[in-house]
Design a protein around this motif. Structure first.
Motif, short mmCIF file in Angstrom:
data_model
loop_
_atom_site.label_atom_id
_atom_site.label_comp_id
_atom_site.label_asym_id
_atom_site.label_seq_id
_atom_site.Cartn_x
_atom_site.Cartn_y
_atom_site.Cartn_z
N GLY A 1 0.81 -1.21 0.00
CA GLY A 1 0.00 0.00 0.00
C GLY A 1 0.84 1.26 0.00
N THR A 2 1.88 1.29 0.82
CA THR A 2 2.72 2.49 0.94
C THR A 2 3.53 2.74 -0.32
OG1 THR A 2 2.88 2.18 3.33
CG2 THR A 2 4.54 3.59 2.31
N GLN B 1 1.98 8.19 -6.56
CA GLN B 1 0.88 8.98 -7.13
C GLN B 1 1.31 10.24 -7.87
OE1 GLN B 1 -1.46 11.38 -4.03
NE2 GLN B 1 -0.55 9.72 -2.86
N ASN C 1 -10.90 5.69 -1.75
CA ASN C 1 -9.51 5.84 -2.19
C ASN C 1 -9.28 5.09 -3.50
OD1 ASN C 1 -8.87 7.41 0.00
ND2 ASN C 1 -7.73 5.83 1.07
N GLN D 1 -7.09 -1.33 3.81
CA GLN D 1 -6.27 -0.13 3.76
C GLN D 1 -5.19 -0.24 2.70
OE1 GLN D 1 -4.47 1.11 7.46
NE2 GLN D 1 -3.61 2.94 6.54
N TYR E 1 -5.15 4.15 -4.83
CA TYR E 1 -5.08 5.61 -4.79
C TYR E 1 -3.79 6.10 -5.43
CZ TYR E 1 -5.36 10.34 -2.82
OH TYR E 1 -5.43 11.71 -2.67
N GLY E 2 -2.71 5.39 -5.21
CA GLY E 2 -1.41 5.76 -5.76
C GLY E 2 -1.32 5.67 -7.27
N TYR F 1 1.14 3.90 -3.05
CA TYR F 1 0.59 5.20 -2.67
C TYR F 1 1.57 6.32 -2.99
CZ TYR F 1 -1.33 8.93 0.27
OH TYR F 1 -1.82 10.13 0.73
N ASN F 2 2.84 6.07 -2.72
CA ASN F 2 3.86 7.10 -2.92
C ASN F 2 4.22 7.33 -4.38
OD1 ASN F 2 4.06 7.84 -0.25
ND2 ASN F 2 5.65 6.35 0.20
N GLY G 1 -8.36 6.81 -7.15
CA GLY G 1 -7.15 6.44 -7.88
C GLY G 1 -7.42 5.99 -9.31
N ASN H 1 -5.02 2.29 -0.44
CA ASN H 1 -3.81 3.11 -0.63
C ASN H 1 -3.11 2.79 -1.95
OD1 ASN H 1 -4.24 4.40 1.79
ND2 ASN H 1 -2.65 3.28 2.90
N ALA H 2 -3.00 1.51 -2.27
CA ALA H 2 -2.31 1.10 -3.49
C ALA H 2 -3.03 1.64 -4.73
CB ALA H 2 -2.21 -0.42 -3.56
#
Length: 191
Positions: A81-82, A88, A158, A116, A123-124, A85-86, A162, A120-121
């Motif tokens: 996810g992180t 994006q 989210n 989550q 959304y990125g 997300y980063n 994305g 998040n993934a």
């Protein structure tokens, strides 16, 4: 020198790229853990829209892809996810594509992604063009969005945010169909 609240300068990024092999070789385990790489990936988010930063980030994207390709097993849900997300703010570059393709493999090997991580993934992926890497990530993510998984309203929001500018591809359709199963007239979308 960069302060913790400033964007990294091109010189800061150049220094990090130059020092990356030393940092990796000096690591106790000869590899850096996924939390460290997730933190480094925050640089992509911070400077992805800065044309000067993009040029300096390209070697870091390739280093991230090399690290991901060298891992023998999938990443944990939080790292998936992180890391995505980063991305994006990143434009479509060979480095971004390399990271996406490596992440697709890891997502397919990860046994479970929680709501989550999925939110998040996805959304990125906002504003990512339709590429092989994007499609591979979407196809891998769709397999994790099972009817048994409980997706929160936040995760659904989210994910849909994305996907908003994505082209219609088998991957986007697979994700949308999987998410649609989590939305029903009886379901309240309040957080």
């Amino acid at each position: 020198m960069m302060k913790h609240f400033d964007r990294p300068t091109p010189d800061d990024l150049k220094l990090l790229v130059e020092q990356l092999p030393t940092l990796v070789s000096n690591s106790l385990e000869k590899t850096l853990n996924e939390q460290t790489y997730a933190q480094w990936s925050s640089l992509f988010l911070k400077v992805g829209n800065d044309p000067h930063g993009r040029q300096q980030l390209e070697p870091l994207l390739h280093a991230m892809a090399d690290w991901l390709n060298g891992l023998p097993e999938g990443l944990g849900p939080r790292a998936v996810g992180t890391l995505l997300y980063n991305l994006q703010a990143m434009p479509s570059t060979p480095g971004t594509e390399a990271v996406l393709q490596a992440m697709a493999w890891h997502i397919s090997k990860t046994p479970f992604l929680d709501a989550q991580a999925i939110g998040n993934a996805l959304y990125g992926l906002q504003n990512m063009p339709s590429t092989d890497g994007t499609e591979e990530v979407l196809q891998a993510m769709a397999k994790h969005i099972s009817p048994e998984l409980s997706l929160s309203a936040q995760a659904i929001g989210n994910a849909l945010y994305g996907l908003q500018n994505m082209s219609s591809t088998p991957g986007t359709e697979a994700v949308l169909l999987a998410i649609a199963e989590h939305i029903s007239p009886e379901l309240s979308l309040s957080a």
